[in-house]
Scaffold this motif. Sequence first.
Motif, PDB file in Angstrom:
ATOM      1  N   SER A  38       3.185   0.547  -8.724  1.00  0.00           N
ATOM      2  CA  SER A  38       4.131   0.134  -9.760  1.00  0.00           C
ATOM      3  C   SER A  38       3.637  -1.122 -10.480  1.00  0.00           C
ATOM      4  O   SER A  38       3.686  -1.211 -11.712  1.00  0.00           O
ATOM      5  N   ALA A  39       3.141  -2.101  -9.708  1.00  0.00           N
ATOM      6  CA  ALA A  39       2.626  -3.336 -10.309  1.00  0.00           C
ATOM      7  C   ALA A  39       1.388  -3.067 -11.159  1.00  0.00           C
ATOM      8  O   ALA A  39       1.230  -3.632 -12.251  1.00  0.00           O
ATOM      9  N   MET A  40       0.516  -2.182 -10.707  1.00  0.00           N
ATOM     10  CA  MET A  40      -0.697  -1.871 -11.464  1.00  0.00           C
ATOM     11  C   MET A  40      -0.352  -1.145 -12.766  1.00  0.00           C
ATOM     12  O   MET A  40      -1.005  -1.368 -13.788  1.00  0.00           O
ATOM     13  N   THR A  41       0.675  -0.306 -12.744  1.00  0.00           N
ATOM     14  CA  THR A  41       1.115   0.374 -13.959  1.00  0.00           C
ATOM     15  C   THR A  41       1.541  -0.636 -15.016  1.00  0.00           C
ATOM     16  O   THR A  41       1.311  -0.446 -16.213  1.00  0.00           O
ATOM     17  N   GLN A  42       2.133  -1.740 -14.572  1.00  0.00           N
ATOM     18  CA  GLN A  42       2.557  -2.799 -15.485  1.00  0.00           C
ATOM     19  C   GLN A  42       1.461  -3.849 -15.698  1.00  0.00           C
ATOM     20  O   GLN A  42       1.712  -4.895 -16.295  1.00  0.00           O
ATOM     21  N   ARG A  43       0.265  -3.568 -15.167  1.00  0.00           N
ATOM     22  CA  ARG A  43      -0.903  -4.450 -15.332  1.00  0.00           C
ATOM     23  C   ARG A  43      -0.705  -5.794 -14.649  1.00  0.00           C
ATOM     24  O   ARG A  43      -1.309  -6.787 -15.025  1.00  0.00           O
ATOM     25  N   SER A  44       0.114  -5.809 -13.608  1.00  0.00           N
ATOM     26  CA  SER A  44       0.322  -7.040 -12.841  1.00  0.00           C
ATOM     27  C   SER A  44      -0.553  -6.960 -11.588  1.00  0.00           C
ATOM     28  O   SER A  44      -0.086  -6.680 -10.480  1.00  0.00           O
ATOM     29  N   PHE A  45      -1.852  -7.196 -11.783  1.00  0.00           N
ATOM     30  CA  PHE A  45      -2.807  -6.956 -10.702  1.00  0.00           C
ATOM     31  C   PHE A  45      -2.702  -7.999  -9.594  1.00  0.00           C
ATOM     32  O   PHE A  45      -2.976  -7.699  -8.430  1.00  0.00           O
ATOM     33  N   GLU A  46      -2.332  -9.236  -9.945  1.00  0.00           N
ATOM     34  CA  GLU A  46      -2.133 -10.251  -8.906  1.00  0.00           C
ATOM     35  C   GLU A  46      -1.022  -9.825  -7.954  1.00  0.00           C
ATOM     36  O   GLU A  46      -1.149  -9.941  -6.733  1.00  0.00           O
ATOM     37  N   LYS A  47       0.085  -9.326  -8.520  1.00  0.00           N
ATOM     38  CA  LYS A  47       1.202  -8.868  -7.700  1.00  0.00           C
ATOM     39  C   LYS A  47       0.790  -7.655  -6.873  1.00  0.00           C
ATOM     40  O   LYS A  47       1.170  -7.531  -5.693  1.00  0.00           O
ATOM     41  N   ALA A  48       0.009  -6.760  -7.456  1.00  0.00           N
ATOM     42  CA  ALA A  48      -0.467  -5.586  -6.719  1.00  0.00           C
ATOM     43  C   ALA A  48      -1.306  -6.007  -5.511  1.00  0.00           C
ATOM     44  O   ALA A  48      -1.173  -5.426  -4.424  1.00  0.00           O
ATOM     45  N   VAL A  49      -2.157  -7.023  -5.683  1.00  0.00           N
ATOM     46  CA  VAL A  49      -2.974  -7.509  -4.561  1.00  0.00           C
ATOM     47  C   VAL A  49      -2.079  -8.014  -3.429  1.00  0.00           C
ATOM     48  O   VAL A  49      -2.342  -7.756  -2.249  1.00  0.00           O
ATOM     49  N   GLU A  50      -1.010  -8.719  -3.780  1.00  0.00           N
ATOM     50  CA  GLU A  50      -0.078  -9.201  -2.747  1.00  0.00           C
ATOM     51  C   GLU A  50       0.465  -8.035  -1.918  1.00  0.00           C
ATOM     52  O   GLU A  50       0.512  -8.101  -0.689  1.00  0.00           O
ATOM     53  N   HIS A  51       0.884  -6.966  -2.597  1.00  0.00           N
ATOM     54  CA  HIS A  51       1.415  -5.799  -1.875  1.00  0.00           C
ATOM     55  C   HIS A  51       0.337  -5.149  -1.013  1.00  0.00           C
ATOM     56  O   HIS A  51       0.593  -4.749   0.134  1.00  0.00           O
ATOM     57  N   LEU A  52      -0.877  -5.053  -1.555  1.00  0.00           N
ATOM     58  CA  LEU A  52      -1.952  -4.386  -0.826  1.00  0.00           C
ATOM     59  C   LEU A  52      -2.428  -5.200   0.369  1.00  0.00           C
ATOM     60  O   LEU A  52      -2.845  -4.636   1.392  1.00  0.00           O
ATOM     61  N   LEU A  53      -2.353  -6.511   0.270  1.00  0.00           N
ATOM     62  CA  LEU A  53      -2.716  -7.340   1.430  1.00  0.00           C
ATOM     63  C   LEU A  53      -1.724  -7.133   2.567  1.00  0.00           C
ATOM     64  O   LEU A  53      -2.095  -7.216   3.751  1.00  0.00           O
ATOM     65  N   ARG A  54      -0.466  -6.857   2.223  1.00  0.00           N
ATOM     66  CA  ARG A  54       0.519  -6.534   3.260  1.00  0.00           C
ATOM     67  C   ARG A  54       0.162  -5.207   3.930  1.00  0.00           C
ATOM     68  O   ARG A  54       0.252  -5.064   5.149  1.00  0.00           O
ATOM     69  N   ALA A  55      -0.282  -4.240   3.109  1.00  0.00           N
ATOM     70  CA  ALA A  55      -0.727  -2.960   3.671  1.00  0.00           C
ATOM     71  C   ALA A  55      -1.959  -3.147   4.554  1.00  0.00           C
ATOM     72  O   ALA A  55      -2.076  -2.538   5.622  1.00  0.00           O
ATOM     73  N   GLU A  56      -2.880  -3.997   4.104  1.00  0.00           N
ATOM     74  CA  GLU A  56      -4.101  -4.268   4.879  1.00  0.00           C
ATOM     75  C   GLU A  56      -3.764  -4.892   6.229  1.00  0.00           C
ATOM     76  O   GLU A  56      -4.381  -4.564   7.249  1.00  0.00           O
ATOM     77  N   LYS A  57      -2.779  -5.767   6.237  1.00  0.00           N
ATOM     78  CA  LYS A  57      -2.371  -6.404   7.497  1.00  0.00           C
ATOM     79  C   LYS A  57      -1.805  -5.373   8.468  1.00  0.00           C
ATOM     80  O   LYS A  57      -2.032  -5.433   9.671  1.00  0.00           O
ATOM     81  N   ALA A  58      -1.051  -4.386   7.935  1.00  0.00           N
ATOM     82  CA  ALA A  58      -0.461  -3.355   8.783  1.00  0.00           C
ATOM     83  C   ALA A  58      -1.505  -2.359   9.275  1.00  0.00           C
ATOM     84  O   ALA A  58      -1.409  -1.846  10.395  1.00  0.00           O
ATOM     85  N   ALA A  59      -2.527  -2.085   8.423  1.00  0.00           N
ATOM     86  CA  ALA A  59      -3.564  -1.103   8.790  1.00  0.00           C
ATOM     87  C   ALA A  59      -4.896  -1.584   8.222  1.00  0.00           C
ATOM     88  O   ALA A  59      -5.296  -1.177   7.123  1.00  0.00           O
ATOM     89  N   PRO A  60      -5.594  -2.484   8.946  1.00  0.00           N
ATOM     90  CA  PRO A  60      -6.784  -3.144   8.395  1.00  0.00           C
ATOM     91  C   PRO A  60      -7.909  -2.194   7.974  1.00  0.00           C
ATOM     92  O   PRO A  60      -8.707  -2.541   7.115  1.00  0.00           O
ATOM     93  N   ASN A  61      -7.979  -1.000   8.567  1.00  0.00           N
ATOM     94  CA  ASN A  61      -9.098  -0.096   8.283  1.00  0.00           C
ATOM     95  C   ASN A  61      -8.723   1.046   7.339  1.00  0.00           C
ATOM     96  O   ASN A  61      -9.482   2.008   7.221  1.00  0.00           O
TER      97      ASN A  61
END
Length: 334
Positions: A38-61
């Motif tokens: 959703s954030a990437m669709t709105q071109r808010s890539f900084e916000k998208a990174v925040e969400h993805l880092l949360r995903a990375e923490k839950a499943a690092p690989n």
Amino acid sequence: MRRRQRVYVIVSVVAMAAGVFLLGSRAVVEWSHWQAHSAMTQRSFEKAVEHLLRAEKAAPNDADTQFRLARCHRMLGNFAEMMRCLKQARSGGFDAERLRREQLMAFAQTGDMRRVTPWLPELLSNPGEDGSEICEAVVSGYFVTWQISKAMSIIDAWKRDYPEDAQPHVSLARYYVQSGNLPGAVEAFETALELQPMRVKVRAELATILQQLHRYVESKSQYLQCLEIVPDDAEFLSGYASCLLETGDSDAARAYANRALAASPELIPALYLVGKLDLSMGDSEAALPRLEQAFKAMPYSPEIRYNYASALRNTGRMEEAQRHFDGLEKQQQE
């Protein structure tokens, strides 16, 4: 027998806990991916990174998470991080062809067309699910290397193949801004916003261009729409204040400029605006430090330099003021 039953119960509990943990982790990943999309669709890539880092923490690989992070970092210009994430995505078994395309897009985006050109026919004819992203990267590369006709050709195809995508119109508008075609930029930005009305940064760019064209009433309307989405953004507040001043509402202009400074005390346009208002009200002592700061940040602006020189003169610093007035005269002759 009882002992064996106890062992069985313990193993079952551990297995259930592990299952719950894995299910919970997967749910976090899926939810974070949805928010990032959703954030990437709105071109808010900084916000998208925040969400993805949360995903990375839950499943690092998780390879999908790493690929999405790589794309966000590419769009943000963080190419070292992009390469790190692509490497991790490759280790996790992500589609090798999409990884290769992402790296080629990075070359194109930065204008390294020599490395991309041999692959362009394949990229453009078989884009997979990355067609719009490929068009954007290639257009960027052509603009960077001033291959304008090629960029325009890709934009035409991009608009035709992805009619609901606002980005080709945004890319075209930004080129028009750089080349001085401001009316063309307005038209292209307006088309983009018809397709994606929530693109607040694009709307702010449109508002700025309308200001430059002295279309202050239209610019005010665009800034107001920005402020409805992000009420405390200092740049939007300052832009709206500037339009208010130009349309004769100096009291409201001061109020909005002060709100901008409360949010961002070093914001130069707001500092200049408040200094200019102080100067117009006869309070040169209050105006001087703000105008001085604005002049240091933007020494080539004739308007800022003139008001700074006026404040210097009004506060008795005649010699300094005259130097700036002389400098302005020289600027006008050049």
